[in-house]
Design a protein around this motif. Structure first.
Motif, PDB file in Angstrom:
ATOM      1  N   LYS A   1       5.764  -1.041   4.240  1.00  0.00           N
ATOM      2  CA  LYS A   1       3.994  -0.991   3.673  1.00  0.00           C
ATOM      3  C   LYS A   1       4.062  -2.232   2.468  1.00  0.00           C
ATOM      4  O   LYS A   1       2.711  -2.668   2.028  1.00  0.00           O
ATOM      5  CB  LYS A   1       3.326  -0.120   2.778  1.00  0.00           C
ATOM      6  N   GLY A   2       4.625  -3.588   2.591  1.00  0.00           N
ATOM      7  CA  GLY A   2       4.241  -4.469   1.571  1.00  0.00           C
ATOM      8  C   GLY A   2       5.562  -5.227   1.030  1.00  0.00           C
ATOM      9  O   GLY A   2       6.856  -4.325   0.611  1.00  0.00           O
ATOM     10  N   ARG A   3       5.667  -6.352  -0.175  1.00  0.00           N
ATOM     11  CA  ARG A   3       6.888  -6.542   0.167  1.00  0.00           C
ATOM     12  C   ARG A   3       6.273  -6.891  -1.759  1.00  0.00           C
ATOM     13  O   ARG A   3       5.133  -7.643  -1.607  1.00  0.00           O
ATOM     14  CB  ARG A   3       7.398  -7.730   0.328  1.00  0.00           C
TER      15      ARG A   3
ATOM     16  N   ILE B   1       0.575  -1.054   0.114  1.00  0.00           N
ATOM     17  CA  ILE B   1      -0.035  -0.327  -0.443  1.00  0.00           C
ATOM     18  C   ILE B   1       1.381   1.192   0.015  1.00  0.00           C
ATOM     19  O   ILE B   1       1.731   1.472   1.389  1.00  0.00           O
ATOM     20  CB  ILE B   1      -1.350   0.040   1.196  1.00  0.00           C
ATOM     21  N   PHE B   2       0.537   1.897  -1.032  1.00  0.00           N
ATOM     22  CA  PHE B   2       1.163   3.506  -1.099  1.00  0.00           C
ATOM     23  C   PHE B   2       0.664   4.040  -0.051  1.00  0.00           C
ATOM     24  O   PHE B   2      -0.269   4.737  -1.082  1.00  0.00           O
ATOM     25  CB  PHE B   2       1.420   4.035  -2.821  1.00  0.00           C
ATOM     26  N   THR B   3       1.121   4.933   0.629  1.00  0.00           N
ATOM     27  CA  THR B   3       0.116   5.539   1.029  1.00  0.00           C
ATOM     28  C   THR B   3       0.533   6.737   1.319  1.00  0.00           C
ATOM     29  O   THR B   3       1.070   7.285   0.699  1.00  0.00           O
ATOM     30  CB  THR B   3       0.195   5.607   3.007  1.00  0.00           C
ATOM     31  N   GLY B   4      -0.409   7.976   1.135  1.00  0.00           N
ATOM     32  CA  GLY B   4      -0.909   9.007   0.686  1.00  0.00           C
ATOM     33  C   GLY B   4      -0.450   9.064  -1.114  1.00  0.00           C
ATOM     34  O   GLY B   4       0.372  10.854  -1.462  1.00  0.00           O
ATOM     35  N   PHE B   5      -0.645   8.011  -2.048  1.00  0.00           N
ATOM     36  CA  PHE B   5       0.353   8.153  -2.705  1.00  0.00           C
ATOM     37  C   PHE B   5      -0.290   9.508  -3.865  1.00  0.00           C
ATOM     38  O   PHE B   5      -0.443  10.001  -4.504  1.00  0.00           O
ATOM     39  CB  PHE B   5       0.441   6.813  -4.039  1.00  0.00           C
ATOM     40  N   PHE B   6      -2.160   9.003  -3.862  1.00  0.00           N
ATOM     41  CA  PHE B   6      -2.753  10.075  -4.568  1.00  0.00           C
ATOM     42  C   PHE B   6      -3.497  11.167  -4.667  1.00  0.00           C
ATOM     43  O   PHE B   6      -4.171  11.756  -3.323  1.00  0.00           O
ATOM     44  CB  PHE B   6      -3.659   9.390  -6.020  1.00  0.00           C
TER      45      PHE B   6
END
Length: 288
Positions: free
Chosen positions: A261-263, A82-87
């Motif tokens: 945030k993940g792999r 999860i890319f938090t804050g990406f958009f």
């Protein structure tokens, strides 16, 4: 030597009456990436299947909006990170679909978990080391050839053509910021921030240090400079995708308060094979 390929990646916009999406045909890493989209998720998936008929890649990656990731799950995709804050502050869910078991299976996963746990045990600090032997400065377009030499020396294989001075020259002149460490007139370490101006995020990437200059804190110095530049531009979502096998790079981001945030499984060709990559994300607006 880095592998040579005439076309590493082809970007295109694919649209129909009920959807539009930004597609990257990543030939070097044998993957199809959907970087952005709007519209009907079912139609988007059908178009992805059609694209795979013409380009038999073994992995598909979709940056899903928060409201769509469960829909992609029902279509056979799986959540990776999860890319938090990406958009512009909203999260992007990285969903993957594989077309071969070999691409889906990682033989290093448990070892990478152990490495990650060791990294997370390290203390954290925003203190930046100082070494008067090195000059830290922002790179210019005239540094392109020296940077290409650095990446050629460090990486046998790299997912983008960083051994090509013309490619680096274009990056510096467009949307990327590079910082370098110079020792006795020679660039010995570098890192960049690849800025996405539409959604106001940046990927910290292209991190490389010559072996004889490692363990001196150079990468922490470079990352700190890049973070400062991003905050000056009011870009607060900073992330990096680090080799899951690399203790050092994961340690750098953990110690600077990035969150794991993940792999991504068998994500890209780097060093000498397809490798798993860890995602680290930081909200720079919370930095003092």
């Amino acid at each position: 030597m880095m592998r040579e390929l005439k076309v590493f990646q082809e970007d295109r916009v694919v649209s129909a009456t009920d959807f539009t999406m930004n597609v990257s045909l990543d030939f070097f890493n044998e993957r199809l990436k959907i970087e952005d989209y709007r519209g009907n998720v079912e139609s988007i998936h059908k178009q992805i299947v059609r694209l795979l008929e013409d380009h038999p890649f073994t992995k598909v990656i979709v940056k899903s909006r928060q409201e769509d990731w469960k829909h992609f799950l029902t279509l056979g995709y799986q959540f990776e990170a999860i890319f938090t804050g990406f958009f512009n502050g909203n999260d992007a869910y990285s969903m993957a679909m594989f077309t071969e078991n070999a691409r889906r299976t990682s033989e290093y996963w448990v070892y990478e978990d152990e490495t990650l746990q060791q990294v997370k045990e390290l203390s954290r600090s925003l203190d930046v080391p100082a070494d008067p032997s090195y000059t830290i400065r922002k790179a210019e377009a005239s540094d392109a050839a020296a940077l290409a030499d650095l990446y050629q020396a460090v990486f046998e294989i790299y997912p983008t053509p960083m051994n090509d001075p013309d490619y680096i020259h274009k990056l510096i002149n467009h949307h990327s910021i590079f910082y370098v460490a110079v020792y006795e007139g020679k660039i010995v370490s570098a890192a960049s921030a690849d800025i996405h101006s539409t959604y106001n995020n940046a990927e910290l990437t292209d991190c490389a240090t010559l072996p004889e200059h490692r363990k001196k804190g150079l990468m922490k110095m470079l990352i700190a400079k890049l973070e400062h530049e991003l905050k000056e531009q009011q870009i607060y979502c900073a992330y990096s995708i680090a080799r899951a096998l690399s203790f050092g790079m994961n340690a750098v981001f953990h110690q600077r308060y990035y969150e794991y945030k993940g792999r991504f499984t068998n994500n890209c060709n780097i060093y000498n094979k397809l490798e798993d990559m860890n995602l680290w994300v930081c909200d720079l607006s919370r930095r003092k």
